[in-house]
Design an enzyme around this catalytic site. Structure first.
Site, PDB file in Angstrom:
ATOM      1  N   GLU A 327     -15.576 -18.817 -12.831  1.00  0.00           N
ATOM      2  CA  GLU A 327     -15.355 -18.227 -11.514  1.00  0.00           C
ATOM      3  C   GLU A 327     -15.187 -16.702 -11.569  1.00  0.00           C
ATOM      4  O   GLU A 327     -14.109 -16.186 -11.281  1.00  0.00           O
ATOM      5  CB  GLU A 327     -14.112 -18.866 -10.884  1.00  0.00           C
ATOM      6  N   PRO A 328     -16.229 -15.966 -11.911  1.00  0.00           N
ATOM      7  CA  PRO A 328     -16.107 -14.506 -11.853  1.00  0.00           C
ATOM      8  C   PRO A 328     -16.066 -14.022 -10.412  1.00  0.00           C
ATOM      9  O   PRO A 328     -16.835 -14.481  -9.565  1.00  0.00           O
ATOM     10  CB  PRO A 328     -17.383 -14.030 -12.560  1.00  0.00           C
ATOM     11  N   GLY A 329     -15.181 -13.108 -10.134  1.00  0.00           N
ATOM     12  CA  GLY A 329     -15.129 -12.463  -8.822  1.00  0.00           C
ATOM     13  C   GLY A 329     -15.108 -10.974  -9.001  1.00  0.00           C
ATOM     14  O   GLY A 329     -16.043 -10.263  -8.637  1.00  0.00           O
ATOM     15  N   ARG A 330     -14.027 -10.483  -9.635  1.00  0.00           N
ATOM     16  CA  ARG A 330     -13.891  -9.058  -9.925  1.00  0.00           C
ATOM     17  C   ARG A 330     -15.090  -8.533 -10.717  1.00  0.00           C
ATOM     18  O   ARG A 330     -15.594  -7.440 -10.449  1.00  0.00           O
ATOM     19  CB  ARG A 330     -12.609  -8.831 -10.722  1.00  0.00           C
ATOM     20  N   ARG A 371      -3.501  -1.943  -5.078  1.00  0.00           N
ATOM     21  CA  ARG A 371      -3.381  -2.394  -6.451  1.00  0.00           C
ATOM     22  C   ARG A 371      -2.569  -1.440  -7.331  1.00  0.00           C
ATOM     23  O   ARG A 371      -1.870  -1.870  -8.235  1.00  0.00           O
ATOM     24  CB  ARG A 371      -4.763  -2.624  -7.078  1.00  0.00           C
ATOM     25  N   TYR A 375       0.271  -3.485  -8.903  1.00  0.00           N
ATOM     26  CA  TYR A 375       0.059  -3.866 -10.296  1.00  0.00           C
ATOM     27  C   TYR A 375       0.139  -2.688 -11.269  1.00  0.00           C
ATOM     28  O   TYR A 375      -0.164  -2.853 -12.443  1.00  0.00           O
ATOM     29  CB  TYR A 375      -1.319  -4.511 -10.479  1.00  0.00           C
ATOM     30  N   CYS A 402       3.724   6.378   4.523  1.00  0.00           N
ATOM     31  CA  CYS A 402       5.108   6.830   4.383  1.00  0.00           C
ATOM     32  C   CYS A 402       5.797   6.094   3.232  1.00  0.00           C
ATOM     33  O   CYS A 402       6.775   5.366   3.419  1.00  0.00           O
ATOM     34  CB  CYS A 402       5.852   6.610   5.697  1.00  0.00           C
ATOM     35  N   TYR A 432     -10.401  -6.999  -4.623  1.00  0.00           N
ATOM     36  CA  TYR A 432      -8.955  -6.955  -4.333  1.00  0.00           C
ATOM     37  C   TYR A 432      -8.516  -5.634  -3.709  1.00  0.00           C
ATOM     38  O   TYR A 432      -7.358  -5.254  -3.829  1.00  0.00           O
ATOM     39  CB  TYR A 432      -8.141  -7.266  -5.592  1.00  0.00           C
TER      40      TYR A 432
END
Length: 475
Positions: A327-330, A371, A375, A402, A432
């Site tokens: 399942e590659p997404g990125r 991100r 992360y 802000c 993402y």
């Protein structure tokens, strides 16, 4: 890296560049591994993608904007499809590649995925609705989710999805009941947490036992889940097991351990119940290059290494290798896109020890890319509307929100003559970023602009303030 409890100014090494970021000889140079395949600088020094330059994109679509190199996206999808099939052909007849829609999904992307012959992984009713809108073949859809609602399960089964990935004992009972009511047999996989610690951020490591996904091998939970599914032959058909060890992973060692453990369980279930489970999903999480410190494997390298792992571990268990899916997404969406911003302010901040940092504020921020804040992710960037003869200045690209943590690019060398009105582009934002975007501070979300063969078109329009206010209900 963890922030110091007394604040970032107290953190070790604060103020200087990270070790992996050398001062460049030329601030205009592009590192090919960070950018979509059809990005270059034109004769005027402008960033150009598939024949359309950044100045034209900003003029026609505004900033900020996510800019997708459509052919780059498609070529990465084909590489996974073809290279994985080639690698697994002699082992188990090939591999099924499920594009992970959670990375980024819209109707245009769903169409690209279908046209390139991939499968599609969805994990909510909303993502399923995108697939349904474009008529994505139901048998090529897998549905995840640790807390699927009755409505979501019913919608998936009515559409006829190829697999439901079961995540809890409650869900086993729920799927059995709904399938029985609909008079169908639900094809299911059991998500297993094999106790593998992926070398990644703790929030995107998903195969250690102490987290919300799946059934643990510890204590026999996953085996018991399989028994429960097999006890409902009129409502569910067990296809096999599913494992996902995390995200942004750069080697296959974790997959080797996971495959060994999950194939061991798959073999045990088969022996104990006199059946053959025909499929095994090893998940995704393949890393991409966000900065010069990252060195991802190609689809061909991943395929060769993982096919060897599956063949070796299946032989050790004395079973035929099951049909593999991943399942590659990125790895497909991420490198195909950059975000284009306009600079609003530039200011130098004096730090302790005589250090100086240039803060470059842009017209987006954590609402279009959370991100970095979420992360501690690193990104790169470059000036996009011109080339510069100025020397490099250590810069931090920040947003307009802000929050002091509203950082887009933590550390990068940008031209010392950067000025308000310049454009900067941040690569690697296809995964993402739009998917995790928000309306923080009531800032509308950017559009997604696809570019191909010298033509740019909007595939997700810019959100407006009217869109945001339309959700308010007056007293």
């Amino acid at each position: 890296m963890r922030a110091h409890e007394a604040g970032a100014l107290h953190a070790e090494g604060y103020g200087g560049p990270p070790q992996w970021l050398p001062s460049p000889r030329d601030v205009n140079e592009l590192m090919p591994q960070l950018w979509p395949g059809h990005v270059r600088r034109d004769e005027q020094g402008r960033l150009e993608v598939a024949g359309v330059d950044a100045v034209a994109l900003a003029r026609d679509f505004g900033t900020p904007a996510y800019v997708v190199d459509e052919d780059d996206f498609r070529s990465r999808a084909r590489a996974f499809r073809d290279d994985m099939n080639a690698a697994f052909g002699a082992v188990c007849g090939g591999a099924d590649i499920y594009y992970a829609g959670k990375a980024f999904l819209c109707t245009a992307v769903a169409q690209w995925v279908a046209q390139e012959g991939l499968f599609l992984d969805v994990c909510s009713g909303g993502e399923l609705a995108v697939a349904q809108r474009v008529g994505f073949p139901a048998e090529r859809i897998g549905m995840h989710g640790n807390n699927k609602s009755v409505a979501e399960i019913e919608a998936a089964l009515r559409y006829g999805v190829g697999r439901l990935v079961i995540d809890s004992f409650d869900e086993i009972e729920r799927v059995a009941r709904i399938a029985g009511d609909l008079g169908v047999v639900a094809p299911v996989m059991i998500r297993v947490t094999p106790g593998v610690e992926a070398h990644t951020h703790e929030f995107i490591a998903t195969a250690h036992e102490d987290q919300k996904f799946g059934f643990s091998l510890a204590g026999g939970q996953a085996y018991k889940a399989a028994e429960r599914v097999l006890a409902e032959p009129g409502a569910m058909r067990l296809l096999g097991l599913h494992s996902h060890i995390g995200s942004q992973i750069f080697d296959t060692s974790g997959f080797e351990v996971a495959a060994r453990r999950v194939l061991g369980l798959q073999a045990r279930i088969g022996r104990d119940h006199g059946i053959t489970l025909p499929e095994l999903d090893l998940g995704g999480g393949f890393g991409i290059a966000y900065t010069s410190e990252h060195h991802p494997l190609t689809a061909a390298q991943l395929g060769a290494q993982m096919a060897g792992i599956v063949e070796r571990e299946s032989r050790a268990e004395g079973i035929e290798p099951p049909r593999i899916s991943m399942e590659p997404g990125r790895a497909i969406a991420g490198p195909s896109t950059f975000t284009l911003y306009e600079v609003g302010t530039v200011k130098d901040v004096e730090l302790d020890g005589g250090l100086r940092r240039t803060y470059v504020s842009v017209d987006g921020g954590m609402s279009d890319n959370v991100r970095t804040a979420l992360y501690e992710a690193d990104y790169s960037c470059t000036i996009a509307n011109r080339s510069s003869e100025a020397g490099p200045a250590l810069s931090r690209v920040v947003g307009k929100h802000c929050e002091s943590g509203d950082i887009v690019v933590m550390d990068e060398y940008l031209p010392a003559d950067l000025t308000p009105g310049d454009l900067v582009a941040v690569p690697g934002t296809g995964a993402y970023c739009r998917a995790l975007s928000s309306q923080y501070n009531h800032v509308p979300r950017p559009p997604v602009v696809a570019v191909r063969d010298g033509r740019a078109r909007v595939i997700v329009r810019r959100e407006t303030v009217d869109d945001i206010l339309a959700l308010d209900v007056a007293d």
